[in-house]
Design a protein around this motif. Sequence first.
Motif, mmCIF file in Angstrom:
data_model
loop_
_atom_site.group_PDB
_atom_site.id
_atom_site.type_symbol
_atom_site.label_atom_id
_atom_site.label_comp_id
_atom_site.label_asym_id
_atom_site.label_seq_id
_atom_site.Cartn_x
_atom_site.Cartn_y
_atom_site.Cartn_z
ATOM 1 N N SER A 172 -6.410 -8.729 4.790
ATOM 2 C CA SER A 172 -6.017 -9.842 3.921
ATOM 3 C C SER A 172 -6.266 -11.152 4.652
ATOM 4 O O SER A 172 -6.372 -11.189 5.878
ATOM 5 N N ALA A 173 -6.349 -12.243 3.902
ATOM 6 C CA ALA A 173 -6.697 -13.533 4.499
ATOM 7 C C ALA A 173 -5.680 -13.979 5.530
ATOM 8 O O ALA A 173 -6.025 -14.687 6.492
ATOM 9 N N ASP A 174 -4.413 -13.585 5.386
ATOM 10 C CA ASP A 174 -3.399 -13.969 6.363
ATOM 11 C C ASP A 174 -3.226 -12.945 7.482
ATOM 12 O O ASP A 174 -2.394 -13.116 8.374
ATOM 13 N N GLY A 175 -4.014 -11.858 7.435
ATOM 14 C CA GLY A 175 -3.963 -10.852 8.486
ATOM 15 C C GLY A 175 -2.774 -9.928 8.434
ATOM 16 O O GLY A 175 -2.611 -9.095 9.320
ATOM 17 N N SER A 176 -1.946 -10.026 7.405
ATOM 18 C CA SER A 176 -0.729 -9.210 7.350
ATOM 19 C C SER A 176 -0.966 -7.803 6.821
ATOM 20 O O SER A 176 -0.098 -6.946 6.953
ATOM 21 N N ARG A 177 -2.134 -7.554 6.211
ATOM 22 C CA ARG A 177 -2.429 -6.236 5.660
ATOM 23 C C ARG A 177 -3.876 -5.847 5.953
ATOM 24 O O ARG A 177 -4.763 -6.691 6.030
ATOM 25 N N LEU A 178 -4.063 -4.520 6.083
ATOM 26 C CA LEU A 178 -5.391 -3.930 6.230
ATOM 27 C C LEU A 178 -5.477 -2.784 5.247
ATOM 28 O O LEU A 178 -4.572 -1.948 5.169
ATOM 29 N N THR A 179 -6.590 -2.730 4.490
ATOM 30 C CA THR A 179 -6.737 -1.669 3.496
ATOM 31 C C THR A 179 -7.431 -0.457 4.086
ATOM 32 O O THR A 179 -8.253 -0.548 5.000
ATOM 33 N N GLY A 180 -7.088 0.678 3.530
ATOM 34 C CA GLY A 180 -7.835 1.901 3.716
ATOM 35 C C GLY A 180 -7.913 2.584 2.356
ATOM 36 O O GLY A 180 -7.099 2.317 1.471
ATOM 37 N N GLN A 181 -8.895 3.463 2.180
ATOM 38 C CA GLN A 181 -9.083 4.098 0.874
ATOM 39 C C GLN A 181 -9.147 5.601 1.046
ATOM 40 O O GLN A 181 -9.838 6.109 1.935
ATOM 41 N N ASP A 182 -8.405 6.324 0.219
ATOM 42 C CA ASP A 182 -8.414 7.785 0.206
ATOM 43 C C ASP A 182 -8.715 8.227 -1.207
ATOM 44 O O ASP A 182 -7.815 8.302 -2.055
ATOM 45 N N GLY A 183 -10.001 8.471 -1.470
ATOM 46 C CA GLY A 183 -10.399 8.744 -2.847
ATOM 47 C C GLY A 183 -10.225 7.483 -3.669
ATOM 48 O O GLY A 183 -10.822 6.444 -3.379
ATOM 49 N N THR A 184 -9.368 7.573 -4.698
ATOM 50 C CA THR A 184 -9.100 6.384 -5.500
ATOM 51 C C THR A 184 -7.763 5.749 -5.132
ATOM 52 O O THR A 184 -7.348 4.771 -5.748
ATOM 53 N N SER A 185 -7.072 6.301 -4.137
ATOM 54 C CA SER A 185 -5.812 5.712 -3.672
ATOM 55 C C SER A 185 -6.100 4.643 -2.616
ATOM 56 O O SER A 185 -6.956 4.835 -1.749
#
Length: 773
Positions: free
Chosen positions: A434-447
């Motif tokens: 995220s732009a503020d660095g507070s979150r990082l995404t990961g993807q598991d299938g469609t989750s």
Amino acid sequence: DWIVMKALEKERVRRYETANAFAEDIRRHLADEVVGAGPPSRLYRLRKVVRRHKGLIAAAGAVTLALLAGVILSLWQAVEAKKARDLARRETAAAVSARKDQTEQLWHSLLAEAKARRWSHQTGQRFAALEAVRKAAEIRPSKELQNEAVAALALSDLRPAEVYEGNPEKQPMIALSADFKLHAYTKKDGTIIVCERATMKPLVELPGRGVPVNWTLRFSNDSRWLAAGTCGVGGLKVTVTIWEWRLRRNVLQIDEVSRAACDFLANNAGLVVGVDQKLRFLTLPEGLESRPPVELPAAAHAVRVSTGGGFVAASLINSARGEGLVALVDIKADHAAPVFLENGSFVRILAWHPHREWLAAPCADGLIRSWNATEQTLLQTYAGHLDKAVEVEWSPDGDLLASSSWDGTLKLWDASTGELFVSLDQPPGILQFSADGSRLTGQDGTSVRLFEPAPLNGCRRMHGPSFGQIRSAAWSPGDALLATAGGGKVRLWNASGYEVRRFNFSEPRSVLFDKDGLIVSGKDGIRKWPLRVEDNGNMHRLVLGEAIMLSPEKNWEFAALSQDGALLAAASPQKIGLFDLSHSGRPPKFLQGHKKAANIAMNKDGTLIATGTWQGDEVWVWRTDDGEVIKKLPVQGSAHVAFTTDERWLITGSPDEFRCWDTISWEPGTHLPRRDDLGGLIVISPRGTAAAIDCTRHQMRLVLPDTLATLIDPDCGPQSPLCFSNDGCKLVSTNNQGHLFVWDIAFIRREMARLNLDWDFPQLIPSKTILVE
């Protein structure tokens, strides 16, 4: 019987004298009184009394027996009660001891858990370690917990924050806006749904082309535009549609785009696409050519524009020049030809650093590589994936690098040093901070899985490659710049940890700031660069003047500066030089005699200097006004020297020990043993509350300057201290590879206070610093 016997006595004198006496004895006998014929013993008289007062004595006896029985019962009960109390005390003591043992065992288990978590490289290495330290500190604060907390605060970490269904249509294409407020997903026919991410409430539905979106789904940085790429099954040529999605307006459609070769320009007013072995630059929304196309030796697989907008990078497919070729185009120049980064392994995607023209690439050989695009040099290699690396992303502050691979892991790296922080099981998919660095995404299938990353706010790494061993460092007044010397270069860094200037200097030793410049000593002599910072409105720019030669003589070692900047002292194997900087035309004064002198320290007012040797003998203390040696201290071998802030002590660091010397009597004070073949580095905090030393080579420890008592000795890997900032809030250290670490002591103190582990010192107040570019 006694009466009869007396009456029958043969001798007259022994019989009763008269009948009355005989009758009196009979009366007394009948009255249970003492008779005259009986022996006058006490027992006999007592029996008579008892017989005469049977009832009374019986009652008294009964009372006495009752009292005696009561006393005996009471004594017995008291004894039993005492036994019970003693047993209770023993049981209580045993229970207390058992609880104490259990509590102590719990304390040790929590400490062991914190250590194990910290070294695990798994989720929770920082978060869970600090939680274990907090619980242990509630039982008993200790230096071990302080060490463990500081070591944990030097790490990054990831922990799960949220999981949600990213595509109810079960299609794999998902996109998030830079601020994570918007979420886009696709249907099987290519229809795109843009939602509020927090609620997944649909905002807009964009019609599809009858085929799935399968190569590109990407918001522009300002979230105005949305790019979607579609192609048939097995196709490699993609049709990219650009939507102004809030208006449901299809503004541009580009055919024959190569795979994922599409990205928005930094100003969000255009885009670049790879078409037919060319990079085309188009305006938005018009779709006009904004500059001539750039020819490539092969088709592009992925295209990315640098954050600053200066470069475009393209990973190439099956280039004749070899696999894994990455093309760089300087789009600041009108007709720049591409230059190429030789990689040797196919690159699937690219990512640009948020603040510098640095490029990261996940490679098919499992490595992550980063380059300086301006210099076309390799910055770092990140090794750890066991299969093809497929995604990579920088954190917004540039401190961290996240990557994913077909080995099913997501890894978080120290972007500067290449150190692996965390590895967790996570299938490859979208990877985005995220732009503020507070979150990082990961993807598991469609989750979609959101992780909370821990920033490197306890110990930041200076960004950039290492050029070898760092000899010294110093902060400028106001702490806006940090200068470092080592590896044949002097480098200047801004407060955010980025290099802003670099120049060559043969074997530099000391870097020092006075009020208007930078002084460097080393093999090239002693020089001063005038320095100023210009405010250009939206940024501060460093201006470095032409070097002034303070000493043309070569082969100087370390130097020291008085607090007012008027006097500079420098050591060399042949002599000591004193330079009066307040009078530019005054020649230097040279002091002779201390062979192999290399290290030097000066007290605040510049009246005393101390010199230590490189593999020599003794530490000499000199007066600067007349050059007289006032004391030769018996310090053997290489020695570093430092005066404490209050000038009460001189600390020497030799291969065998650190030692405090009284600067009035020059008597030895406390000492701290060490074992090394080099002298021990000593850095004193400007506040005088702490000294940083390398107790063994590259093992940093903080101690009290006057007693050398340990404040903290964290296990953070091999590091040596270099300098404190002028406000005392930061400590700079280096490792064997020449990487720089900046410890934020003010932040660490706040976290330690939260854990109830802080030291009994006044709180640190960081000074406000400007950001220099």
